[in-house]
Design an enzyme around this catalytic site. Structure first.
Site, PDB file in Angstrom:
ATOM      1  N   HIS A  50     -20.003 -38.520  27.672  1.00 14.75           N
ATOM      2  CA  HIS A  50     -19.554 -37.587  26.533  1.00 14.75           C
ATOM      3  C   HIS A  50     -20.895 -37.050  25.768  1.00 14.75           C
ATOM      4  CE1 HIS A  50     -20.913 -40.861  23.487  1.00 14.75           C
ATOM      5  NE2 HIS A  50     -20.280 -41.664  24.529  1.00 14.75           N
ATOM      6  N   ASP A  73     -21.036 -36.003  22.647  1.00 12.22           N
ATOM      7  CA  ASP A  73     -21.174 -36.511  20.997  1.00 12.22           C
ATOM      8  C   ASP A  73     -21.974 -37.731  20.637  1.00 12.22           C
ATOM      9  OD1 ASP A  73     -19.026 -37.479  22.170  1.00 12.22           O
ATOM     10  OD2 ASP A  73     -18.283 -37.834  20.157  1.00 12.22           O
ATOM     11  N   ASP A 114     -25.870 -44.423  23.951  1.00  5.17           N
ATOM     12  CA  ASP A 114     -24.570 -44.127  23.897  1.00  5.17           C
ATOM     13  C   ASP A 114     -24.215 -42.624  23.787  1.00  5.17           C
ATOM     14  OD1 ASP A 114     -21.639 -44.200  23.421  1.00  5.17           O
ATOM     15  OD2 ASP A 114     -22.020 -44.918  21.530  1.00  5.17           O
ATOM     16  N   GLU A 151     -15.840 -38.053  22.082  1.00  7.80           N
ATOM     17  CA  GLU A 151     -15.398 -39.319  22.323  1.00  7.80           C
ATOM     18  C   GLU A 151     -15.463 -40.401  21.221  1.00  7.80           C
ATOM     19  OE1 GLU A 151     -15.846 -43.386  23.860  1.00  7.80           O
ATOM     20  OE2 GLU A 151     -17.589 -42.162  22.640  1.00  7.80           O
TER      21      GLU A 151
END
Length: 438
Positions: A86, A88, A118, A152
């Site tokens: 992802h 975002d 992340d 996400e």
């Protein structure tokens, strides 16, 4: 590597650091239902990186600015494998950070910034590896679907969730999905152990609402909505959920038990979890359900009793145990408090076996021969929940060899998020080996 010769200067990690830094510098903060910058700039950057090495991609938006990237690469031998990451990130307040969260600066051998773990680190690993292979002409015989998603961090409803409904043709023949969060190392009793995600807890974000009679704050109100709600929130937040070991955690704790010289059982599970040091913060949450109250809202003036009061709770339930979680939750809330699901997604669990598990394990051990590789259950959720609805088996595999004293799990959504450069380069090499085994 698919039977092809490899150039002497071939290096799948050559670009991983700069790609990661560039992605971090693109602000893709996801504020949930609030407006934000969106993922379009990052998606266009990813599409450009793929296009430079001859890989065509498609951009698709569920809403303006909430952009996803889709590409197919490789041959036609065997079932396709979906590899997804992802774009975002969660919000970050620069005032709290040592370095600006969107600087991508390198300090103390680490890349700092929101998304460093992340999960722009994995996006960078994938892109660096694919670009190196494409330039060297080491194209896979097996087809790969490369997917970089939006949203996400808010449940994937503008990203993977919409993609599986509106672009099903991209995924329906995929048998495996590979994404976050797994392949990172932790150290137990001096032994490095790599944790591969083979399971995720289910998500139950909920809104609790209590109702009563509104009125003057000076009078008696036995049906006070705030009191009723507060009691329900306290019961839910303080509830001691029992230990329940899913098959994945039985394997993980069994491996730890061997190192500790004991047999893993529900009775000693918490003691074995403590062997993971800082990682026990996350792993301690995957041997039971969790319910954490996070938001409260009621009233508008001190002397007015409101007619309604609401709270939001982040609930996570063990895969295979959703029914007992929901039943107990309703008991704790009580008959006078309504429960509304903001986002409810089932957990997932797949055995750590077969060709994919073998490829991940051997790829790690070829770079770190003395390590252990074991599956684990992840406390949070990923886009895998959406993709497994199409029948895929999902794993989290973003390999990182980390210092034993780094509180890695604490960096997820945390202040001063960062990833060691050498861990990122290690990950690119391991992932390159992994692609070569598919």
């Amino acid at each position: 590597m698919w039977g092809m010769s490899v150039p002497a200067d071939y290096d799948p990690a050559a670009e991983v650091t700069e790609i990661c830094r560039d992605l971090i510098r693109i602000d893709t903060t996801n504020f949930g239902d609030q407006p934000g910058p969106g993922e379009r700039k990052a998606a266009e950057h990813v599409a450009m990186l793929l296009d430079e090495v001859g890989i065509e991609s498609e951009l698709w938006e569920a809403e303006p600015g909430r952009t996803n990237v889709l590409a197919r690469w490789g041959g036609a031998k065997g079932d396709p494998v979906l590899i997804h990451g992802h774009l975002d990130v969660v919000p970050a307040d620069a005032a709290d950070w040592q370095l600006h969260p969107f600087s991508g600066e390198i300090q103390d051998g680490q890349i700092w910034g929101r998304g460093a773990v992340d999960m722009k680190d994995f996006d960078a690993m994938l892109l660096s590896t694919v670009r190196a292979r494409a330039r060297a002409g080491i194209v896979p015989d097996r087809p790969l679907v490369l997917c970089f998603t939006a949203d996400e961090e808010a449940g994937g409803h503008r990203g993977a969730g919409q993609l599986v409904r509106t672009h099903r043709e991209w995924f329906e023949d995929c048998t495996y999905a590979v994404g976050e969060v797994g392949g990172f190392s932790t150290t137990v009793r001096g032994r490095r152990m790599y944790l591969i995600e083979a399971a995720e807890k289910g998500m139950a974000w909920m809104r609790l609402t209590a109702r009563g009679n509104a009125g003057h704050g000076s009078m008696r109100h036995p049906d006070n909505a705030v009191t009723r709600l507060a009691e329900a929130v306290a019961r839910i937040g303080r509830h001691e959920w029992p230990v329940q070991l899913t098959p994945t955690m039985q394997v993980l704790l069994g491996a730890v038990g061997e190192l500790a010289g004991t047999e893993a059982t529900p009775a000693n599970a918490e003691a074995l979890i403590e062997e993971f040091g800082p990682a026990s913060r996350m792993l301690g949450a995957v041997i039971r359900h969790t319910t954490n109250p996070t938001m409260l809202e009621a009233g508008y003036k001190v002397n007015v009793v409101p007619g309604t009061a609401s709270a939001q709770v982040d609930g996570r339930f063990l895969p295979g145990h959703e029914d007992d979680f929901v039943a107990t939750l309703h008991e704790l809330a009580g008959p006078d408090v309504d429960i509304e699901w903001i986002s409810k997604q089932s957990g997932l669990e797949t055995p750590y076996d077969g060709e994919m598990a073998s490829a991940m394990t051997s790829s790690l051990l070829e770079e770190d021969p003395d390590a252990l590789v074991v599956p684990y259950l992840m406390s949070g959720g990923t886009d895998a929940k959406h993709f497994t609805s199409l029948g895929m088996r999902a794993f989290g595999f973003a390999p990182l060899r980390l210092p034993a004293d780094l509180d890695f799990t604490g960096l997820f959504h945390g202040v001063d998020e960062r990833v060691p450069v050498d861990a990122l380069e290690f990950g690119a090499r391991v992932f390159d080996r992994f692609l070569g085994k598919l």
